[in-house]
Design a protein around this motif. Structure first.
Motif, mmCIF file in Angstrom:
data_model
loop_
_atom_site.group_PDB
_atom_site.id
_atom_site.type_symbol
_atom_site.label_atom_id
_atom_site.label_comp_id
_atom_site.label_asym_id
_atom_site.label_seq_id
_atom_site.Cartn_x
_atom_site.Cartn_y
_atom_site.Cartn_z
ATOM 1 N N ASP A 1 47.443 31.205 32.445
ATOM 2 C CA ASP A 1 46.904 31.493 33.877
ATOM 3 C C ASP A 1 47.716 32.224 34.869
ATOM 4 O OD1 ASP A 1 44.336 30.556 32.836
ATOM 5 O OD2 ASP A 1 44.947 28.431 33.688
ATOM 6 N N HIS B 1 46.825 36.054 36.150
ATOM 7 C CA HIS B 1 46.746 36.123 37.517
ATOM 8 C C HIS B 1 47.801 37.022 38.274
ATOM 9 C CE1 HIS B 1 46.257 34.685 41.830
ATOM 10 N NE2 HIS B 1 44.909 34.847 41.622
ATOM 11 N N GLU C 1 47.098 40.683 37.439
ATOM 12 C CA GLU C 1 45.901 41.092 37.881
ATOM 13 C C GLU C 1 46.080 41.289 39.679
ATOM 14 O OE1 GLU C 1 41.518 39.653 39.131
ATOM 15 O OE2 GLU C 1 42.708 38.401 38.056
ATOM 16 N N LYS C 2 46.979 40.763 40.341
ATOM 17 C CA LYS C 2 47.289 40.855 41.465
ATOM 18 C C LYS C 2 48.268 41.856 41.740
ATOM 19 C CE LYS C 2 46.869 39.273 45.923
ATOM 20 N NZ LYS C 2 45.666 39.328 46.446
ATOM 21 N N GLU D 1 53.397 33.209 42.139
ATOM 22 C CA GLU D 1 52.935 32.518 41.184
ATOM 23 C C GLU D 1 53.634 31.198 40.323
ATOM 24 O OE1 GLU D 1 49.612 32.593 39.707
ATOM 25 O OE2 GLU D 1 49.170 33.766 41.344
#
Length: 363
Positions: free
Chosen positions: A193, A197, A200-201, A348
């Motif tokens: 995850d 993420h 994607e960011k 993250e």
């Protein structure tokens, strides 16, 4: 207790890691063009995804036709850019005789002679100073045509790279679901995850950054062009284009652009009188360029970049400055994208760190 066998094994492992790392870096260096193609294709994919979805949802295209239509739009944009700018730049570049070292040396000698006559008319004995300094023998006139040949050559001979990028982009758009599924299988479950993420960011922020960079360069090009046209500078399009390209280099690029604009403006006006036309026009152009830089540095650049990468303008300035001191011009160019990637990864994987919380509060 350490034995000679354990020590030897440890040294062997360390040497193996170093050799493999060196070979990997050398391999990446050798295929740097392919890596650039992949990065550009990824950015185009990110830009094209909303267009692809529009074709599928609004116009009811199937996935393959939507992909082809999206790619066709990219091709039309590139073709339009080439048809609009390249012939003008090549024509005006030939008018400037900037690709001929002998011609440019002759032009600069004429310019120096005009400057000497102007200074002598104001009771300044500069001719003797210029002769003693032997300025022309110390200038390598090849740098201007080499620089322009590099820019024009890159623009006019990027067909293979463009075809490769479009080919890769097509499959990124067409098989994006397969790529996402494949990437998930390679990622460790414990960090899946976080990594997904982060990617994607990073993709969102970098695509916004590069779009912002293109927008900023286009704004600077238009403003430069307006300044040159207002003051009647010949060959305005090619001078504005070259100076806008130099703005890719933060802070130093605009300074080089101003000097280049002054030199090219004077060389373009050699047939005119120095005191009444060449000098006033050059001064006006420099003032206009400085005004453009004030607008760019205080309005367009901070707004575009701070919005695109969610960073404070002062933060961006310090990052570019530090990267410039550490790695030179290349460091200044890649500073903002690399810093953005590090911020996303930090948020993250180390969300509890107070420094990272402060730096990533807007991400």
């Amino acid at each position: 207790m350490l034995t000679s066998k354990i020590i030897a094994t440890g040294i062997l492992k360390a040497v193996t890691v170093i050799v493999l790392t060196a070979l990997s870096l050398y391999f990446l260096y050798q295929i740097q063009s392919v890596l650039i193609y992949l990065v550009v294709a990824l950015i185009l994919t990110l830009i094209g995804n909303p267009i692809l979805d529009f074709f599928k949802r609004r116009l009811k295209f199937n996935h393959v036709f939507a992909t082809i239509a999206t790619l066709f739009i990219f091709i039309l944009i590139v073709a339009g850019f080439i048809m609009l700018f390249i012939p003008l730049i090549l024509t005006q570049g030939q008018n400037l005789s900037l690709l001929n070292t002998a011609e440019i040396e002759k032009s600069i000698l004429q310019l120096i002679n005009k400057i000497s006559i102007f200074l002598e008319s104001h009771q300044i004995d500069s001719a003797k100073m210029l002769k003693e300094a032997n300025v022309t023998s110390k200038i390598n006139f090849n740098f201007i045509p080499n620089f322009l040949n590099t820019i024009l050559g890159t623009i006019s001979s990027f067909g293979i790279g463009l075809a490769s990028v479009l080919f890769i982009t097509f499959f990124f758009l067409k098989d994006r679901v397969l790529f996402i599924v494949g990437a998930k299988k390679l990622i460790p479950d414990s960090h899946e995850d976080q990594i997904l993420h982060s990617l994607e960011k990073i993709n969102i922020l970098l695509s916004r950054y590069f779009i912002g960079l293109l927008l900023q360069l286009f704004i600077v090009f238009i403003l430069y062009l307006i300044v040159l046209l207002i003051f009647g500078a010949p060959n305005a399009i090619v001078i504005a284009f070259l100076c806008a390209v130099l703005n890719i280099i933060p802070y130093i690029g605009p300074l080089i652009a101003s000097i280049l604009a002054a030199i090219l403006t004077m060389l373009s006006n050699l047939g005119s009188d120095f005191q009444t036309e060449i000098l006033p026009t050059t001064i006006y152009v420099l003032i206009g360029f400085w005004i453009v830089q004030i607008i760019d540095n205080n309005l367009s650049q901070p707004i575009i970049f701070s919005k695109s990468v969610s960073s404070h303008p002062l933060e961006i300035f310090l990052v570019i400055l530090i990267a410039g001191f550490l790695f030179g011009i290349l460091g200044m160019i890649i500073a903002v994208p690399l810093y953005t990637i590090l911020k996303v990864i930090g948020k993250e994987f180390f969300p509890e760190n107070k420094v990272i919380q402060l730096l990533t509060k807007n991400i």
